[in-house]
Design a protein around this motif. Structure first.
Motif, PDB file in Angstrom:
ATOM      1  N   VAL A   1     -11.811 -28.939  -3.349  1.00 60.19           N
ATOM      2  CA  VAL A   1     -10.782 -29.870  -2.890  1.00 60.19           C
ATOM      3  C   VAL A   1      -9.613 -29.087  -2.325  1.00 60.19           C
ATOM      4  CG1 VAL A   1      -9.091 -31.574  -3.663  1.00 60.19           C
ATOM      5  CG2 VAL A   1     -11.445 -31.676  -4.506  1.00 60.19           C
ATOM      6  N   LYS A   2      -9.159 -29.469  -1.150  1.00 61.57           N
ATOM      7  CA  LYS A   2      -7.998 -28.839  -0.535  1.00 61.57           C
ATOM      8  C   LYS A   2      -6.729 -29.485  -1.083  1.00 61.57           C
ATOM      9  CE  LYS A   2      -6.241 -27.337   3.954  1.00 61.57           C
ATOM     10  NZ  LYS A   2      -6.446 -27.393   5.436  1.00 61.57           N
ATOM     11  N   VAL A   3      -5.986 -28.736  -1.916  1.00 62.35           N
ATOM     12  CA  VAL A   3      -4.782 -29.265  -2.546  1.00 62.35           C
ATOM     13  C   VAL A   3      -3.614 -29.265  -1.556  1.00 62.35           C
ATOM     14  CG1 VAL A   3      -3.154 -28.971  -4.457  1.00 62.35           C
ATOM     15  CG2 VAL A   3      -5.597 -28.502  -4.803  1.00 62.35           C
ATOM     16  N   ASN A   4      -3.459 -28.195  -0.814  1.00 63.15           N
ATOM     17  CA  ASN A   4      -2.482 -28.127   0.266  1.00 63.15           C
ATOM     18  C   ASN A   4      -2.995 -27.133   1.307  1.00 63.15           C
ATOM     19  OD1 ASN A   4      -1.655 -25.452  -0.601  1.00 63.15           O
ATOM     20  ND2 ASN A   4      -0.421 -26.441  -2.197  1.00 63.15           N
ATOM     21  N   THR A   5      -2.156 -26.748   2.228  1.00 66.29           N
ATOM     22  CA  THR A   5      -2.627 -25.904   3.335  1.00 66.29           C
ATOM     23  C   THR A   5      -3.096 -24.530   2.885  1.00 66.29           C
ATOM     24  OG1 THR A   5      -0.338 -25.212   3.747  1.00 66.29           O
ATOM     25  CG2 THR A   5      -1.192 -27.081   5.030  1.00 66.29           C
ATOM     26  N   SER A   6      -2.686 -24.105   1.695  1.00 67.53           N
ATOM     27  CA  SER A   6      -3.040 -22.752   1.259  1.00 67.53           C
ATOM     28  C   SER A   6      -3.790 -22.688  -0.065  1.00 67.53           C
ATOM     29  CB  SER A   6      -1.767 -21.899   1.148  1.00 67.53           C
ATOM     30  OG  SER A   6      -0.866 -22.456   0.213  1.00 67.53           O
ATOM     31  N   VAL A   7      -3.960 -23.821  -0.726  1.00 68.20           N
ATOM     32  CA  VAL A   7      -4.559 -23.831  -2.067  1.00 68.20           C
ATOM     33  C   VAL A   7      -5.747 -24.796  -2.104  1.00 68.20           C
ATOM     34  CG1 VAL A   7      -4.198 -24.342  -4.508  1.00 68.20           C
ATOM     35  CG2 VAL A   7      -2.379 -23.250  -3.178  1.00 68.20           C
TER      36      VAL A   7
ATOM     37  N   GLU B   1      -3.971 -31.197  -8.053  1.00 68.03           N
ATOM     38  CA  GLU B   1      -5.374 -31.149  -7.653  1.00 68.03           C
ATOM     39  C   GLU B   1      -6.084 -32.462  -7.976  1.00 68.03           C
ATOM     40  OE1 GLU B   1      -6.562 -27.526  -9.458  1.00 68.03           O
ATOM     41  OE2 GLU B   1      -6.351 -28.251 -11.515  1.00 68.03           O
ATOM     42  N   TRP B   2      -5.669 -33.120  -9.051  1.00 64.97           N
ATOM     43  CA  TRP B   2      -6.217 -34.447  -9.339  1.00 64.97           C
ATOM     44  C   TRP B   2      -5.884 -35.408  -8.199  1.00 64.97           C
ATOM     45  CZ3 TRP B   2      -5.189 -39.506  -9.592  1.00 64.97           C
ATOM     46  CH2 TRP B   2      -6.071 -40.333 -10.289  1.00 64.97           C
ATOM     47  N   LEU B   3      -4.623 -35.420  -7.775  1.00 63.98           N
ATOM     48  CA  LEU B   3      -4.219 -36.304  -6.674  1.00 63.98           C
ATOM     49  C   LEU B   3      -4.977 -35.981  -5.392  1.00 63.98           C
ATOM     50  CD1 LEU B   3      -0.358 -36.538  -7.187  1.00 63.98           C
ATOM     51  CD2 LEU B   3      -1.954 -38.469  -7.124  1.00 63.98           C
ATOM     52  N   ALA B   4      -5.132 -34.703  -5.102  1.00 63.51           N
ATOM     53  CA  ALA B   4      -5.864 -34.317  -3.894  1.00 63.51           C
ATOM     54  C   ALA B   4      -7.316 -34.776  -3.964  1.00 63.51           C
ATOM     55  CB  ALA B   4      -5.792 -32.805  -3.708  1.00 63.51           C
ATOM     56  N   GLY B   5      -7.922 -34.674  -5.147  1.00 65.21           N
ATOM     57  CA  GLY B   5      -9.300 -35.115  -5.312  1.00 65.21           C
ATOM     58  C   GLY B   5      -9.459 -36.614  -5.200  1.00 65.21           C
ATOM     59  N   CYS B   6      -8.438 -37.356  -5.595  1.00 64.20           N
ATOM     60  CA  CYS B   6      -8.484 -38.813  -5.524  1.00 64.20           C
ATOM     61  C   CYS B   6      -8.167 -39.313  -4.119  1.00 64.20           C
ATOM     62  CB  CYS B   6      -7.501 -39.405  -6.525  1.00 64.20           C
ATOM     63  SG  CYS B   6      -7.589 -41.216  -6.691  1.00 64.20           S
ATOM     64  N   ARG B   7      -7.128 -38.777  -3.502  1.00 66.60           N
ATOM     65  CA  ARG B   7      -6.635 -39.292  -2.222  1.00 66.60           C
ATOM     66  C   ARG B   7      -7.364 -38.724  -1.016  1.00 66.60           C
ATOM     67  NH1 ARG B   7      -0.224 -39.812  -2.045  1.00 66.60           N
ATOM     68  NH2 ARG B   7      -0.879 -41.565  -0.717  1.00 66.60           N
ATOM     69  N   GLY B   8      -7.976 -37.550  -1.187  1.00 63.23           N
ATOM     70  CA  GLY B   8      -8.708 -36.962  -0.084  1.00 63.23           C
ATOM     71  C   GLY B   8      -7.818 -36.420   1.014  1.00 63.23           C
TER      72      GLY B   8
ATOM     73  N   GLN C   1      -7.151 -37.537   3.829  1.00 55.05           N
ATOM     74  CA  GLN C   1      -6.387 -38.570   4.531  1.00 55.05           C
ATOM     75  C   GLN C   1      -5.225 -39.114   3.723  1.00 55.05           C
ATOM     76  OE1 GLN C   1      -9.707 -38.701   4.090  1.00 55.05           O
ATOM     77  NE2 GLN C   1     -10.506 -38.278   6.130  1.00 55.05           N
ATOM     78  N   GLY C   2      -5.129 -38.748   2.449  1.00 55.18           N
ATOM     79  CA  GLY C   2      -4.051 -39.248   1.608  1.00 55.18           C
ATOM     80  C   GLY C   2      -4.169 -40.715   1.279  1.00 55.18           C
ATOM     81  N   TYR C   3      -5.398 -41.173   1.027  1.00 53.23           N
ATOM     82  CA  TYR C   3      -5.630 -42.577   0.711  1.00 53.23           C
ATOM     83  C   TYR C   3      -4.875 -43.015  -0.546  1.00 53.23           C
ATOM     84  CZ  TYR C   3      -9.698 -42.678   3.886  1.00 53.23           C
ATOM     85  OH  TYR C   3     -10.541 -42.623   4.965  1.00 53.23           O
ATOM     86  N   THR C   4      -4.600 -44.310  -0.623  1.00 55.68           N
ATOM     87  CA  THR C   4      -4.030 -44.905  -1.833  1.00 55.68           C
ATOM     88  C   THR C   4      -5.106 -45.084  -2.905  1.00 55.68           C
ATOM     89  OG1 THR C   4      -2.340 -46.062  -0.547  1.00 55.68           O
ATOM     90  CG2 THR C   4      -2.787 -46.908  -2.765  1.00 55.68           C
ATOM     91  N   PHE C   5      -6.287 -45.448  -2.486  1.00 57.37           N
ATOM     92  CA  PHE C   5      -7.445 -45.581  -3.372  1.00 57.37           C
ATOM     93  C   PHE C   5      -8.474 -44.533  -2.943  1.00 57.37           C
ATOM     94  CE2 PHE C   5      -5.330 -49.642  -3.068  1.00 57.37           C
ATOM     95  CZ  PHE C   5      -5.204 -50.032  -4.398  1.00 57.37           C
ATOM     96  N   PRO C   6      -9.385 -44.173  -3.780  1.00 54.97           N
ATOM     97  CA  PRO C   6     -10.318 -43.107  -3.395  1.00 54.97           C
ATOM     98  C   PRO C   6     -11.056 -43.384  -2.088  1.00 54.97           C
ATOM     99  CG  PRO C   6     -10.554 -43.624  -5.728  1.00 54.97           C
ATOM    100  CD  PRO C   6      -9.628 -44.651  -5.152  1.00 54.97           C
ATOM    101  N   TYR C   7     -11.350 -44.655  -1.855  1.00 54.22           N
ATOM    102  CA  TYR C   7     -12.174 -45.057  -0.716  1.00 54.22           C
ATOM    103  C   TYR C   7     -11.372 -45.500   0.505  1.00 54.22           C
ATOM    104  CZ  TYR C   7     -11.040 -49.274  -3.329  1.00 54.22           C
ATOM    105  OH  TYR C   7     -10.357 -50.247  -4.032  1.00 54.22           O
ATOM    106  N   GLY C   8     -10.042 -45.613   0.391  1.00 51.13           N
ATOM    107  CA  GLY C   8      -9.240 -46.081   1.512  1.00 51.13           C
ATOM    108  C   GLY C   8      -7.877 -46.563   1.069  1.00 51.13           C
ATOM    109  N   ASN C   9      -7.168 -47.225   1.956  1.00 49.29           N
ATOM    110  CA  ASN C   9      -5.800 -47.657   1.653  1.00 49.29           C
ATOM    111  C   ASN C   9      -5.694 -49.096   1.185  1.00 49.29           C
ATOM    112  OD1 ASN C   9      -4.288 -45.265   2.186  1.00 49.29           O
ATOM    113  ND2 ASN C   9      -4.622 -45.585   4.383  1.00 49.29           N
TER     114      ASN C   9
END
Length: 217
Positions: free
Chosen positions: A4-10, A79-86, A88-96
């Motif tokens: 999972v990409k947490v940010n541009t460098s992590v 990292e939890w948030l990145a794994g959930c939002r993807g 695209q930064g979704y509100t729900f795992p599957y979309g907004n």
């Protein structure tokens, strides 16, 4: 695990499923621990796989120890948030937009009230009764809600099913859990933004589970 990409460098590795537990004995043997019983006073190791009911009734401290025994760690909030939002930064795992039935959320009656009646006290004994997660339409096996997935990372059930402890603590030492559970995934924020900080990391009840993460190798 999913990278999972947490940010541009992590980047971090996040388990695809909520964890279930094996009890570990002194001689090294292991046995699957019942998901609906607290793990107080025993040693447990985290494991993940589809079609297994994940461990509930577990604290942040116990979840962290179980992840450590598996060579992982409890997920950090970022990292939890990145794994959930993807990506695209979704509100729900599957979309907004919330879609009823995609994730295991929205059970109309709290199981504590169903089991103990309208005068339920919601005390520690009631909240840890092993019968709660055996009631119909409560806790589901991992991956059973096939549409409750972050599509870029293949991470399941990160919203609903069980609230998930993360490793972070608040300024007053309270633990943090995320994502909501099978009754509610909206009151404390929608989907991936759902956050509760009301309890000690040693607290556990029928609604609480965990997910492990690790650094990429």
């Amino acid at each position: 695990m999913s990278l999972v990409k947490v940010n541009t460098s992590v980047a971090s590795c996040v388990d695809q499923y909520e964890a279930h537990c094996y009890q570990v004995f002194d001689n090294g043997t292991e046995v699957l621990w019942p998901f609906n019983h607290p793990v107080d006073g025993i040693t447990v190791r985290a494991e993940v796989s589809p079609s297994v009911i994940p461990q509930a009734y577990i604290s942040a401290d116990q979840g962290a120890a179980a992840c450590k025994l598996a060579g992982k760690r409890l997920c950090r909030l970022g990292e939890w948030l990145a794994g959930c939002r993807g990506p695209q930064g979704y509100t729900f795992p599957y979309g907004n937009t919330y879609v009823p039935g995609y994730c295991n959320t929205g059970r109309p009656l709290n199981p504590v009230i169903e089991l103990f009646g309208k005068n339920a006290t919601f005390d520690n004994v009631e909240m840890n009764d092993p019968r709660l997660d055996l009631l119909p339409n409560t806790l589901s096996s991992s991956g059973n809600f096939s549409k409750c997935v972050q599509p870029d990372y293949g991470i399941y059930d990160i919203s609903g099913n069980l609230d998930e402890w993360v490793a972070d603590v608040t300024s007053i030492g309270h633990g943090v859990f995320k994502g909501g559970y099978f009754v509610d995934a909206i009151i404390n924020g929608p989907g991936c933004l759902y956050t509760t900080t009301a309890h000690s990391p040693a607290y556990h009840d029928y609604s609480l589970g965990f997910r492990c993460c690790a650094d990429p190798r």
